[in-house]
Design a protein around this motif. Sequence first.
Motif, PDB file in Angstrom:
ATOM      1  N   ARG A 234       0.830  -1.211   0.000  1.00 49.37           N
ATOM      2  CA  ARG A 234       0.000   0.000   0.000  1.00 49.37           C
ATOM      3  C   ARG A 234       0.862   1.258   0.000  1.00 49.37           C
ATOM      4  O   ARG A 234       0.569   2.219  -0.719  1.00 49.37           O
ATOM      5  N   LEU A 235       1.918   1.224   0.823  1.00 49.82           N
ATOM      6  CA  LEU A 235       2.814   2.385   0.886  1.00 49.82           C
ATOM      7  C   LEU A 235       3.478   2.626  -0.456  1.00 49.82           C
ATOM      8  O   LEU A 235       3.558   3.770  -0.926  1.00 49.82           O
ATOM      9  N   ASN A 236       3.940   1.536  -1.104  1.00 57.50           N
ATOM     10  CA  ASN A 236       4.575   1.685  -2.416  1.00 57.50           C
ATOM     11  C   ASN A 236       3.588   2.213  -3.446  1.00 57.50           C
ATOM     12  O   ASN A 236       3.950   3.043  -4.290  1.00 57.50           O
ATOM     13  N   ALA A 237       2.353   1.702  -3.382  1.00 57.38           N
ATOM     14  CA  ALA A 237       1.338   2.176  -4.325  1.00 57.38           C
ATOM     15  C   ALA A 237       1.064   3.665  -4.115  1.00 57.38           C
ATOM     16  O   ALA A 237       0.945   4.432  -5.083  1.00 57.38           O
ATOM     17  N   GLU A 238       0.969   4.067  -2.841  1.00 55.31           N
ATOM     18  CA  GLU A 238       0.743   5.486  -2.544  1.00 55.31           C
ATOM     19  C   GLU A 238       1.924   6.325  -3.012  1.00 55.31           C
ATOM     20  O   GLU A 238       1.740   7.409  -3.591  1.00 55.31           O
ATOM     21  N   LEU A 239       3.138   5.818  -2.750  1.00 48.08           N
ATOM     22  CA  LEU A 239       4.332   6.556  -3.172  1.00 48.08           C
ATOM     23  C   LEU A 239       4.406   6.659  -4.691  1.00 48.08           C
ATOM     24  O   LEU A 239       4.748   7.719  -5.228  1.00 48.08           O
ATOM     25  N   GLU A 240       4.089   5.534  -5.366  1.00 52.00           N
ATOM     26  CA  GLU A 240       4.113   5.563  -6.829  1.00 52.00           C
ATOM     27  C   GLU A 240       3.100   6.564  -7.365  1.00 52.00           C
ATOM     28  O   GLU A 240       3.374   7.302  -8.316  1.00 52.00           O
ATOM     29  N   SER A 241       1.921   6.582  -6.734  1.00 52.76           N
ATOM     30  CA  SER A 241       0.893   7.534  -7.157  1.00 52.76           C
ATOM     31  C   SER A 241       1.366   8.968  -6.939  1.00 52.76           C
ATOM     32  O   SER A 241       1.198   9.834  -7.806  1.00 52.76           O
ATOM     33  N   GLN A 242       1.971   9.197  -5.765  1.00 53.45           N
ATOM     34  CA  GLN A 242       2.474  10.539  -5.478  1.00 53.45           C
ATOM     35  C   GLN A 242       3.605  10.918  -6.425  1.00 53.45           C
ATOM     36  O   GLN A 242       3.674  12.061  -6.882  1.00 53.45           O
ATOM     37  N   VAL A 243       4.488   9.924  -6.693  1.00 58.94           N
ATOM     38  CA  VAL A 243       5.610  10.200  -7.606  1.00 58.94           C
ATOM     39  C   VAL A 243       5.085  10.549  -9.001  1.00 58.94           C
ATOM     40  O   VAL A 243       5.563  11.491  -9.646  1.00 58.94           O
ATOM     41  N   LYS A 244       4.086   9.763  -9.469  1.00 58.93           N
ATOM     42  CA  LYS A 244       3.508  10.050 -10.783  1.00 58.93           C
ATOM     43  C   LYS A 244       2.885  11.447 -10.810  1.00 58.93           C
ATOM     44  O   LYS A 244       3.054  12.201 -11.774  1.00 58.93           O
ATOM     45  N   GLN A 245       2.158  11.736  -9.719  1.00 50.25           N
ATOM     46  CA  GLN A 245       1.517  13.048  -9.652  1.00 50.25           C
ATOM     47  C   GLN A 245       2.552  14.159  -9.638  1.00 50.25           C
ATOM     48  O   GLN A 245       2.454  15.144 -10.395  1.00 50.25           O
TER      49      GLN A 245
END
Length: 471
Positions: A234-245
Amino acid sequence: MKHVRLFLGGALFAAGWIASVSPGGWRIGLCFLLCGLAFLAGIRSRALIEAKGQLENLNRMYLVLSRVSAATVRVRNREELFSDICSILVDSGGLAMAWIGMLNEGEILPVAHAGREEGYTGILKRTGLMGQEGPVSLMMKSGKPQICQDISTDPRMDVWREEALRRQYRSSAGFPLHLEGSRIGVINVYAAQPDFFSEEITRLFIEIGEAVSFAIQYLEQQGRRLAAEEGLRRLNAELESQVKQRTGQLEAANAELEAFSYSVSHDLRAPLRSIDGFSEILLQKHSAQLDDAARDYLGRVRRSSRRMGELIEDLLALSRVGRSEIHKEEIDLAPIARAVIAELDAANRCVEWTIEESVPVYADSRLMKIVLENLIRNAWKFTAPKNPAKIGFGSLGAEGEKIVYVRDNGVGFDMKHSGKLFGAFQRLHRADEFEGTGVGLATVQRIIHRHDGKIWAEAEAGAGATFYFSL
């Protein structure tokens, strides 16, 4: 008087004398003897039957232990484990009923059962277990198994005796469950006959309790690991989403900045040309009408406009580098370096050049020309005070990675300022010492980064500098 010997199973069973005081009296005595012996043989036969039953019970418990061990390996959660264990105890062990209870807020609550339960665990919940002086509370306090060989007389079963006997429970045994050194629950089993739990069977049940405790610990660790992995996912998914954003925002901001830089730089060139051109006309055609101060001012205006023009050209170059497409191919940097050097040698300076014969790389040749022009011209510029100046170009191999370098023996710089090297408009020397706009190294870094490479420098003030880059 007559001596009699009797054998049972090939072994001497009894012997004695029979006396008779009347004819045929010894036969009556023999009759009595045989009746007594038959009674003794019955006792022995019952003992053999009981021993056979105990052996069968023991064999069933070994089978239970084997199947419990198999169950502890295949199960995936506590509920499945407890349900399987209770079923194995009843189906394979021939027990009347089995239940497992877990400690919850100071009370043992049944969580699984099998066999002839008929509401018995509900009665246990209503009466409570930890507040009574029964087998469960004693087990949780002492950590030792509790064996009731005869429920009808054992005082520990006073509270539940009537209900247990009504369900034909005649003996019981309880064994604690552990997790990381703490008692967390119990296994309770009931047999339909008294004195079921022999020393051997009790020992096997202790092993069963240990196997279940081990399985609980394994499931607990597995649950923690899975929870940690899920949290990490979940943390990686959130980080990936934030990184993409953030990447999207940064790319948009960079695109806007580059467009703005290009637009401003392009639009500024025309007025600058006008300023420089009209200043030149004033100096050439109207110089006689100007005093020395006015001519000096116009000279300053022209120098500033030319410097601004150079800065604008560098900004445009930096902008173009960020927007242009990359076309990689196998190229040799050595001929590109020699072409840059040939242009510089026309200035008739005393420079000792050391150029590697061939430096093959996989890169965009047009952009690599910009990189080498900036790095070699910088080396040329900062070796001006040296005689002779020494400039080298070549490559190194490090852990399968090719590193290209440009080295000089110029004025160098203090490494504590190295963090400012590749920033736009950053200069480590005064403008009156060495000309430049402070954009060249920023352009070089952008090109190297667009090749997924890295660039760095090593230097010492007064002893020269070496710039390295990898692609």
